[in-house]
Write a protein that holds these residues in place. Structure first.
Motif, PDB file in Angstrom:
ATOM      1  N   PRO A   2       0.833  -1.189   0.000  1.00 30.10           N
ATOM      2  CA  PRO A   2       0.000   0.000   0.000  1.00 30.10           C
ATOM      3  C   PRO A   2       0.874   1.247   0.000  1.00 30.10           C
ATOM      4  O   PRO A   2       1.934   1.275   0.603  1.00 30.10           O
ATOM      5  N   GLY A   3       0.433   2.250  -0.674  1.00 28.97           N
ATOM      6  CA  GLY A   3       1.190   3.489  -0.754  1.00 28.97           C
ATOM      7  C   GLY A   3       2.168   3.526  -1.915  1.00 28.97           C
ATOM      8  O   GLY A   3       2.731   4.568  -2.194  1.00 28.97           O
ATOM      9  N   GLN A   4       2.378   2.406  -2.579  1.00 28.37           N
ATOM     10  CA  GLN A   4       3.252   2.389  -3.745  1.00 28.37           C
ATOM     11  C   GLN A   4       2.504   2.920  -4.953  1.00 28.37           C
ATOM     12  O   GLN A   4       1.293   2.783  -5.056  1.00 28.37           O
ATOM     13  N   ARG A   5       3.260   3.493  -5.860  1.00 24.20           N
ATOM     14  CA  ARG A   5       2.677   3.935  -7.120  1.00 24.20           C
ATOM     15  C   ARG A   5       2.198   2.720  -7.896  1.00 24.20           C
ATOM     16  O   ARG A   5       2.695   1.605  -7.733  1.00 24.20           O
ATOM     17  N   ALA A   8       4.928   0.867  -9.721  1.00 19.15           N
ATOM     18  CA  ALA A   8       5.775   0.086  -8.817  1.00 19.15           C
ATOM     19  C   ALA A   8       5.084  -1.224  -8.439  1.00 19.15           C
ATOM     20  O   ALA A   8       5.728  -2.275  -8.377  1.00 19.15           O
ATOM     21  N   ARG A   9       3.782  -1.181  -8.200  1.00 13.87           N
ATOM     22  CA  ARG A   9       3.021  -2.407  -7.893  1.00 13.87           C
ATOM     23  C   ARG A   9       3.036  -3.361  -9.088  1.00 13.87           C
ATOM     24  O   ARG A   9       3.194  -4.567  -8.922  1.00 13.87           O
ATOM     25  N   ARG A  10       2.873  -2.800 -10.284  1.00 18.59           N
ATOM     26  CA  ARG A  10       2.916  -3.639 -11.500  1.00 18.59           C
ATOM     27  C   ARG A  10       4.298  -4.276 -11.666  1.00 18.59           C
ATOM     28  O   ARG A  10       4.407  -5.457 -11.995  1.00 18.59           O
ATOM     29  N   ASN A  11       5.346  -3.476 -11.464  1.00 16.19           N
ATOM     30  CA  ASN A  11       6.709  -4.011 -11.570  1.00 16.19           C
ATOM     31  C   ASN A  11       6.931  -5.132 -10.558  1.00 16.19           C
ATOM     32  O   ASN A  11       7.491  -6.174 -10.895  1.00 16.19           O
ATOM     33  N   TYR A  12       6.492  -4.920  -9.328  1.00 21.08           N
ATOM     34  CA  TYR A  12       6.647  -5.933  -8.288  1.00 21.08           C
ATOM     35  C   TYR A  12       5.955  -7.230  -8.716  1.00 21.08           C
ATOM     36  O   TYR A  12       6.554  -8.312  -8.657  1.00 21.08           O
ATOM     37  N   ALA A  13       4.715  -7.122  -9.157  1.00 22.04           N
ATOM     38  CA  ALA A  13       3.945  -8.304  -9.571  1.00 22.04           C
ATOM     39  C   ALA A  13       4.608  -8.995 -10.769  1.00 22.04           C
ATOM     40  O   ALA A  13       4.696 -10.232 -10.806  1.00 22.04           O
ATOM     41  N   GLY A  40      11.337  -7.171 -17.994  1.00 21.05           N
ATOM     42  CA  GLY A  40      11.357  -5.892 -18.698  1.00 21.05           C
ATOM     43  C   GLY A  40      11.682  -4.719 -17.789  1.00 21.05           C
ATOM     44  O   GLY A  40      11.238  -3.598 -18.024  1.00 21.05           O
ATOM     45  N   VAL A  41      12.477  -4.973 -16.750  1.00 17.79           N
ATOM     46  CA  VAL A  41      12.893  -3.910 -15.831  1.00 17.79           C
ATOM     47  C   VAL A  41      14.405  -3.983 -15.670  1.00 17.79           C
ATOM     48  O   VAL A  41      15.041  -4.966 -16.042  1.00 17.79           O
ATOM     49  N   GLY A  42      14.971  -2.972 -15.085  1.00 18.59           N
ATOM     50  CA  GLY A  42      16.406  -2.973 -14.827  1.00 18.59           C
ATOM     51  C   GLY A  42      16.743  -3.734 -13.555  1.00 18.59           C
ATOM     52  O   GLY A  42      15.887  -3.949 -12.693  1.00 18.59           O
ATOM     53  N   SER A  43      18.001  -4.126 -13.427  1.00 24.85           N
ATOM     54  CA  SER A  43      18.463  -4.827 -12.226  1.00 24.85           C
ATOM     55  C   SER A  43      18.223  -4.005 -10.970  1.00 24.85           C
ATOM     56  O   SER A  43      17.911  -4.553  -9.913  1.00 24.85           O
ATOM     57  N   ALA A  44      18.373  -2.688 -11.086  1.00 27.64           N
ATOM     58  CA  ALA A  44      18.161  -1.814  -9.926  1.00 27.64           C
ATOM     59  C   ALA A  44      16.702  -1.880  -9.457  1.00 27.64           C
ATOM     60  O   ALA A  44      16.432  -1.815  -8.255  1.00 27.64           O
ATOM     61  N   THR A  45      15.774  -2.035 -10.385  1.00 28.45           N
ATOM     62  CA  THR A  45      14.355  -2.148 -10.014  1.00 28.45           C
ATOM     63  C   THR A  45      14.116  -3.448  -9.250  1.00 28.45           C
ATOM     64  O   THR A  45      13.401  -3.466  -8.239  1.00 28.45           O
TER      65      THR A  45
END
Length: 186
Positions: A2-5, A8-13, A40-45
């Motif tokens: 909760p509170g994530q953009r 960010a939630r989509r990236n996490y999932a 489809g994200v960077g290593s830092a993500t």
């Protein structure tokens, strides 16, 4: 989360879904860089969401471990204590055979870090404990059988069948074979 953009939630999932597939295919040593590429994200993500391999594996296994714990609670009052214990062990074996990294996480031989062994085994052991105590109280398993024995048995079966062409079926067959030795029907 909760509170994530929303992104960010989509990236996490997305990272978690890819990690589940990569761990199933390549085990606990699945490449974090490959997970990032496929997601489809960077290593830092990936590292922002999961600061290390342990955090990522915990997230991969958490949902299924919670389902296994819920299954143990649902079976706690089943009329046949032996059948309830075997049903739960079958569920654990089926998942362990299909999630290669989970067996490594449960292995007590140092194949994985001690914290991982403790967290997976402790949570699963707690879930199995009531089923085993009831089965022992009713005399349908040997008095000396421990939760650690059962977790080790399932771990060994999962590791032994990991490269079998039909891993889940072979793991179930071996569990049934072993369980007859642990608890022969009367």
């Amino acid at each position: 989360m909760p509170g994530q953009r929303a992104d960010a939630r989509r990236n996490y999932a997305r990272i978690l879904a890819v990690a589940e597939a990569e761990v199933a295919a390549h085990g606990a040593d699945a490449s974090l860089e490959q997970i990032a590429r496929v997601a489809g994200v960077g290593s830092a993500t990936v590292r922002r969401h999961f600061p290390g391999r342990r955090a990522l594996l915990d997230a991969v296994f958490r949902e299924r471990i919670e389902a296994l714990c819920e299954r143990a609670r649902a079976l706690a009052d089943a009329p046949d204590a032996r059948a309830a214990l075997l049903a739960w062990l079958r569920a654990l074996t089926a998942y362990s055979a299909s999630a290669r990294g989970m067996a490594a996480a449960m292995a007590p031989d140092g194949a994985f870090d001690e914290e991982a062994v403790h967290s997976c085994s402790a949570v699963l052991g707690e879930a199995c404990g009531a089923l085993l105590r009831r089965a022992a109280d009713e005399g349908v398993v040997g008095a000396g059988v421990t939760v650690a024995d059962l977790i080790t048995l399932v771990t060994g079966i999962a590791l032994a069948t990991e490269h079998h062409p039909e891993a889940a079926a072979e793991a179930d067959r071996l569990l049934t074979l072993a369980f007859v030795g642990v608890s022969p029907e009367r």
